[in-house]
Design a protein around this motif. Structure first.
Motif, PDB file in Angstrom:
ATOM      1  N   SER A 112       0.854  -1.187   0.000  1.00  0.00           N
ATOM      2  CA  SER A 112       0.000   0.000   0.000  1.00  0.00           C
ATOM      3  C   SER A 112       0.886   1.231   0.000  1.00  0.00           C
ATOM      4  CB  SER A 112      -0.946   0.009   1.209  1.00  0.00           C
ATOM      5  OG  SER A 112      -0.209   0.020   2.410  1.00  0.00           O
ATOM      6  N   GLY A 113       0.311   2.349  -0.415  1.00  0.00           N
ATOM      7  CA  GLY A 113       1.068   3.593  -0.476  1.00  0.00           C
ATOM      8  C   GLY A 113       0.451   4.644   0.413  1.00  0.00           C
ATOM      9  N   TRP A 114       1.273   5.584   0.817  1.00  0.00           N
ATOM     10  CA  TRP A 114       0.824   6.678   1.689  1.00  0.00           C
ATOM     11  C   TRP A 114       1.351   8.000   1.148  1.00  0.00           C
ATOM     12  CZ3 TRP A 114      -2.673   5.605   5.297  1.00  0.00           C
ATOM     13  CH2 TRP A 114      -2.778   4.275   5.716  1.00  0.00           C
ATOM     14  N   CYS A 115       0.477   8.989   1.134  1.00  0.00           N
ATOM     15  CA  CYS A 115       0.847  10.337   0.739  1.00  0.00           C
ATOM     16  C   CYS A 115       0.814  11.192   1.999  1.00  0.00           C
ATOM     17  CB  CYS A 115      -0.128  10.858  -0.313  1.00  0.00           C
ATOM     18  SG  CYS A 115       0.336  12.480  -0.944  1.00  0.00           S
ATOM     19  N   LEU A 116       1.968  11.590   2.465  1.00  0.00           N
ATOM     20  CA  LEU A 116       2.109  12.370   3.692  1.00  0.00           C
ATOM     21  C   LEU A 116       2.962  13.584   3.356  1.00  0.00           C
ATOM     22  CD1 LEU A 116       1.780  12.585   6.798  1.00  0.00           C
ATOM     23  CD2 LEU A 116       3.860  11.204   6.991  1.00  0.00           C
ATOM     24  N   VAL A 117       2.324  14.747   3.248  1.00  0.00           N
ATOM     25  CA  VAL A 117       3.035  15.955   2.832  1.00  0.00           C
ATOM     26  C   VAL A 117       2.869  17.058   3.869  1.00  0.00           C
ATOM     27  CG1 VAL A 117       2.836  15.437   0.365  1.00  0.00           C
ATOM     28  CG2 VAL A 117       1.073  16.783   1.465  1.00  0.00           C
ATOM     29  N   PRO A 118       3.870  17.922   3.995  1.00  0.00           N
ATOM     30  CA  PRO A 118       3.760  19.057   4.914  1.00  0.00           C
ATOM     31  C   PRO A 118       2.783  20.104   4.385  1.00  0.00           C
ATOM     32  CG  PRO A 118       5.949  18.957   3.911  1.00  0.00           C
ATOM     33  CD  PRO A 118       5.165  17.827   3.364  1.00  0.00           C
ATOM     34  N   ASN A 119       2.396  21.022   5.254  1.00  0.00           N
ATOM     35  CA  ASN A 119       1.465  22.096   4.882  1.00  0.00           C
ATOM     36  C   ASN A 119       2.097  23.128   3.960  1.00  0.00           C
ATOM     37  OD1 ASN A 119      -0.525  20.958   6.439  1.00  0.00           O
ATOM     38  ND2 ASN A 119      -0.101  22.228   8.213  1.00  0.00           N
ATOM     39  N   GLU A 120       3.402  23.250   4.009  1.00  0.00           N
ATOM     40  CA  GLU A 120       4.127  24.237   3.202  1.00  0.00           C
ATOM     41  C   GLU A 120       4.949  23.521   2.146  1.00  0.00           C
ATOM     42  OE1 GLU A 120       3.894  27.596   3.661  1.00  0.00           O
ATOM     43  OE2 GLU A 120       2.418  27.178   5.221  1.00  0.00           O
ATOM     44  N   PRO A 121       5.181  24.159   0.996  1.00  0.00           N
ATOM     45  CA  PRO A 121       6.016  23.516  -0.033  1.00  0.00           C
ATOM     46  C   PRO A 121       7.476  23.439   0.418  1.00  0.00           C
ATOM     47  CG  PRO A 121       5.345  25.716  -0.739  1.00  0.00           C
ATOM     48  CD  PRO A 121       4.644  25.445   0.561  1.00  0.00           C
ATOM     49  N   LEU A 122       8.037  22.248   0.302  1.00  0.00           N
ATOM     50  CA  LEU A 122       9.434  22.011   0.656  1.00  0.00           C
ATOM     51  C   LEU A 122      10.092  21.206  -0.454  1.00  0.00           C
ATOM     52  CD1 LEU A 122       9.032  20.885   4.389  1.00  0.00           C
ATOM     53  CD2 LEU A 122       9.832  23.103   3.584  1.00  0.00           C
ATOM     54  N   VAL A 123      11.410  21.243  -0.500  1.00  0.00           N
ATOM     55  CA  VAL A 123      12.149  20.448  -1.471  1.00  0.00           C
ATOM     56  C   VAL A 123      12.111  18.979  -1.036  1.00  0.00           C
ATOM     57  CG1 VAL A 123      13.623  22.344  -2.253  1.00  0.00           C
ATOM     58  CG2 VAL A 123      14.330  20.941  -0.307  1.00  0.00           C
ATOM     59  N   PRO A 124      12.313  18.041  -1.974  1.00  0.00           N
ATOM     60  CA  PRO A 124      12.180  16.623  -1.645  1.00  0.00           C
ATOM     61  C   PRO A 124      13.002  16.147  -0.450  1.00  0.00           C
ATOM     62  CG  PRO A 124      12.262  16.887  -4.008  1.00  0.00           C
ATOM     63  CD  PRO A 124      12.525  18.245  -3.419  1.00  0.00           C
ATOM     64  N   GLY A 125      14.227  16.570  -0.316  1.00  0.00           N
ATOM     65  CA  GLY A 125      15.050  16.114   0.807  1.00  0.00           C
ATOM     66  C   GLY A 125      14.440  16.457   2.157  1.00  0.00           C
ATOM     67  N   ASP A 126      13.886  17.659   2.277  1.00  0.00           N
ATOM     68  CA  ASP A 126      13.255  18.068   3.538  1.00  0.00           C
ATOM     69  C   ASP A 126      11.967  17.294   3.795  1.00  0.00           C
ATOM     70  OD1 ASP A 126      15.254  19.891   4.185  1.00  0.00           O
ATOM     71  OD2 ASP A 126      14.207  21.592   3.271  1.00  0.00           O
ATOM     72  N   VAL A 127      11.194  17.050   2.737  1.00  0.00           N
ATOM     73  CA  VAL A 127       9.957  16.277   2.893  1.00  0.00           C
ATOM     74  C   VAL A 127      10.289  14.854   3.338  1.00  0.00           C
ATOM     75  CG1 VAL A 127       7.970  15.297   1.674  1.00  0.00           C
ATOM     76  CG2 VAL A 127       8.660  17.654   1.233  1.00  0.00           C
ATOM     77  N   MET A 128      11.275  14.244   2.708  1.00  0.00           N
ATOM     78  CA  MET A 128      11.654  12.877   3.051  1.00  0.00           C
ATOM     79  C   MET A 128      12.163  12.772   4.485  1.00  0.00           C
ATOM     80  SD  MET A 128      13.490  11.888  -0.554  1.00  0.00           S
ATOM     81  CE  MET A 128      13.950  10.226  -0.093  1.00  0.00           C
ATOM     82  N   LEU A 129      12.900  13.771   4.940  1.00  0.00           N
ATOM     83  CA  LEU A 129      13.377  13.769   6.323  1.00  0.00           C
ATOM     84  C   LEU A 129      12.197  13.875   7.288  1.00  0.00           C
ATOM     85  CD1 LEU A 129      15.555  13.715   8.464  1.00  0.00           C
ATOM     86  CD2 LEU A 129      15.910  16.178   8.071  1.00  0.00           C
TER      87      LEU A 129
END
Length: 131
Positions: free
Chosen positions: A89-106
């Motif tokens: 299964s997959g999950w979409c978990l994103v922050p409220n503000e736009p961030l670059v991929p490295g920060d989102v992954m962390l």
């Protein structure tokens, strides 16, 4: 003949990964380069090796013990793995503000390793299409 074909495909695959990494690195913004550097500092040696080879790494949920693969990206990039390491299964978990991929992954790594159930409560599930 089959062995020669396999060797050719393996070498071609390796070359493709190197070229893809080279061009991705060439066109990364400075903020993304800093984010990747920070992410790498937070990864365990095993996770770092996975990330350097596949641009993804695995984490273990702190509450369920489930394994997740976080792929390079900012959305729809978390895959819950079955006992064979395949996405179930997959999950979409994103922050409220736009961030670059490295920060989102962390942020995703920290969320799953420290408060998995709360993170999944706000995430959207999806059906994975890659293997």
């Amino acid at each position: 003949m089959l062995e020669t074909t396999f060797q050719f495909l393996t070498a071609t695959s390796r070359r493709w990964r190197v070229l893809r990494s080279f061009f991705r690195e060439l066109f990364r913004s400075e903020s993304e380069k800093r984010a990747i550097k920070l992410l790498c500092e937070w990864l365990s040696p095993e996770q770092l090796a996975q990330f350097e080879k596949h641009e993804s790494f695995e984490v273990t949920g702190c509450q369920s013990g489930k394994r997740y693969r976080i792929r390079y990206g900012t959305a729809a990039n978390i895959y819950e793995l079955d006992q064979y390491g395949h996405p179930k299964s997959g999950w979409c978990l994103v922050p409220n503000e736009p961030l670059v991929p490295g920060d989102v992954m962390l942020a995703q790594k920290i969320a799953l390793e420290t408060d998995e159930l709360s993170a999944l409560a706000v995430a959207k599930s999806f059906r994975p299409v890659w293997h």
